[in-house]
Write a protein that holds these residues in place. Structure first.
Motif, PDB file in Angstrom:
ATOM      1  N   PHE A 184       0.808  -1.112  -0.173  1.00  0.00           N
ATOM      2  CA  PHE A 184      -0.087  -0.042  -0.024  1.00  0.00           C
ATOM      3  C   PHE A 184       0.943   1.152   0.149  1.00  0.00           C
ATOM      4  CE2 PHE A 184      -2.021   3.433   2.467  1.00  0.00           C
ATOM      5  CZ  PHE A 184      -3.195   3.695   1.905  1.00  0.00           C
ATOM      6  N   LEU A 194      -3.919   1.946  -3.853  1.00  0.00           N
ATOM      7  CA  LEU A 194      -4.086   0.579  -4.238  1.00  0.00           C
ATOM      8  C   LEU A 194      -5.106  -0.259  -3.192  1.00  0.00           C
ATOM      9  CD1 LEU A 194      -0.484  -0.586  -5.364  1.00  0.00           C
ATOM     10  CD2 LEU A 194      -2.416   0.131  -6.844  1.00  0.00           C
ATOM     11  N   GLN A 196      -6.661  -3.865  -1.730  1.00  0.00           N
ATOM     12  CA  GLN A 196      -6.460  -5.264  -2.040  1.00  0.00           C
ATOM     13  C   GLN A 196      -7.592  -5.904  -2.460  1.00  0.00           C
ATOM     14  OE1 GLN A 196      -5.201  -6.290   2.143  1.00  0.00           O
ATOM     15  NE2 GLN A 196      -3.435  -7.511   1.343  1.00  0.00           N
ATOM     16  N   HIS A 206      -9.790  -2.758   2.777  1.00  0.00           N
ATOM     17  CA  HIS A 206      -9.024  -1.904   3.370  1.00  0.00           C
ATOM     18  C   HIS A 206      -9.422  -1.649   4.822  1.00  0.00           C
ATOM     19  CE1 HIS A 206      -6.057   1.479   3.007  1.00  0.00           C
ATOM     20  NE2 HIS A 206      -6.568   2.067   3.838  1.00  0.00           N
ATOM     21  N   TRP A 208      -5.180  -2.996   4.490  1.00  0.00           N
ATOM     22  CA  TRP A 208      -4.680  -4.338   4.065  1.00  0.00           C
ATOM     23  C   TRP A 208      -4.486  -5.204   5.079  1.00  0.00           C
ATOM     24  CZ3 TRP A 208      -0.673  -4.073  -0.438  1.00  0.00           C
ATOM     25  CH2 TRP A 208      -1.111  -3.493  -1.398  1.00  0.00           C
ATOM     26  N   TRP A 220      -4.333 -12.529  -2.914  1.00  0.00           N
ATOM     27  CA  TRP A 220      -4.789 -11.315  -3.358  1.00  0.00           C
ATOM     28  C   TRP A 220      -4.222 -10.750  -4.196  1.00  0.00           C
ATOM     29  CZ3 TRP A 220      -1.375  -7.426  -2.411  1.00  0.00           C
ATOM     30  CH2 TRP A 220      -0.302  -7.620  -1.475  1.00  0.00           C
ATOM     31  N   THR A 222      -4.279  -6.477  -6.428  1.00  0.00           N
ATOM     32  CA  THR A 222      -4.878  -5.091  -6.192  1.00  0.00           C
ATOM     33  C   THR A 222      -5.549  -4.556  -7.324  1.00  0.00           C
ATOM     34  OG1 THR A 222      -2.618  -4.226  -6.901  1.00  0.00           O
ATOM     35  CG2 THR A 222      -2.797  -4.752  -4.633  1.00  0.00           C
TER      36      THR A 222
END
Length: 316
Positions: A184, A194, A196, A206, A208, A220, A222
């Motif tokens: 991030f 960004l 996730q 969010h 992360w 994950w 992004t």
């Protein structure tokens, strides 16, 4: 003198901070619903006939509201007064720690006791020199322990601005970067926000996290946020004053167009003009040669900023 003060402070360890406190309301469905809506938590365990309260609401059932509680003991006030007299006149909450023993359900009536668990030796921090004070609250339903809540503050003497050299302007605190959120902050340095995304169920999240809250999948990728959103909620910070901050200022819980929420500064209008539902747009602000942070400017602020820049170009 410092040794004498520490000895006096230590005498407060183990003394009660609150005795036989009682929650002002039973655990109830409306408060659970409001909490879940504010947090965006749709876990089905928190609704329906067999609902439980979110564990992280533990402290909410003990709060006294604006009228406060009458069960607070004099020992805690005496301890804070002693620290004030020693020059530790500022206070900042540093962290809390909770332990969940049993779930709370609508209708439960809670009681609590609090104790001054520890007072640290004299510590020097970037804010100043002082002592960490930790209280522990035991929360019960009837005779059963439901959970514990530890709350820690720093009572400190603020570092004098006059002691700094002219070229040592106060810097904003650095974010805590670890292996879970490093991606991030790398994106922020590149002026990209960004989010996730779980590769199994596609849920965005969010802040992360190492795994998906929805399905538990650890993998994950992004997506890059569009940068638009609205003010979901906000607070105005007045106190305590920190070096490198200029209160009052607005801190918002921003709901991004993508559906996740994040906390950041709201800029572009005076702090007292921020309103829930205001449209905002992402900006990246460089505070020094190392620190870049995402902030959100209101659409009104964007309009005023654009008009000012157009006027400047016209004058040139």
């Amino acid at each position: 003198m410092a040794d004498e003060l520490e000895q006096r402070l230590k005498t407060y360890e183990g003394r009660p901070a609150a005795v036989s406190g009682a929650g002002k309301d039973p655990v109830n469905a409306p408060m659970i619903r409001h909490w879940c809506e504010a947090m965006g938590d749709t876990n089905p365990a928190y609704s329906g006939p067999d609902a439980i309260a979110p564990p992280t609401m533990l402290q909410a059932w003990t709060m006294g509201g604006l009228s406060g509680h009458t069960d607070r003991s004099s020992a805690y006030d005496e301890l804070l007064t002693l620290l004030d007299e020693a020059g530790c006149t500022s206070v900042v909450a540093t962290d809390c720690e909770q332990e969940y023993i049993r779930p709370l359900r609508p209708g439960d009536e809670i009681t609590f006791d609090a104790v001054i668990e520890s007072v640290s030796p004299r510590k020097t921090t970037k804010l100043g020199t002082g002592h960490f004070v930790t209280t522990r609250m035991d929360i019960r339903v009837g005779p059963d322990l439901a959970g514990t809540h530890r709350f820690r503050i720093l009572k400190y003497a603020p570092a004098s601005v006059r002691q700094r050299q002219p070229d040592q302007a106060p810097r904003r605190p650095r974010p805590v970067i670890n292996r879970d959120n490093a991606g991030f902050w790398e994106g922020v340095r590149e002026h990209r926000l960004l989010i996730q995304r779980c590769t199994a169920c596609g849920t965005l999240r969010h802040p992360w996290l190492p795994g998906c809250n929805t399905c538990g999948h650890p993998e994950w990728d992004t997506v890059e946020a569009s940068g638009t959103g609205t003010v979901h909620s906000y607070v105005v910070m007045h106190h305590p004053p920190f070096p490198a901050f200029d209160p009052p200022y607005a801190v918002g819980l921003i709901e991004l167009t993508e559906g996740v929420r994040m906390i950041s500064n709201v800029t572009g209008v005076p702090y007292d003009k921020v309103r829930i539902g205001m449209p905002v747009r992402l900006e990246f602000r460089e505070y020094d040669e190392e620190l870049v942070l995402p902030v959100f400017r209101t659409e009104e602020g964007l309009y005023e900023k654009g008009s000012h820049e157009e006027g400047s170009h016209a004058r040139r």
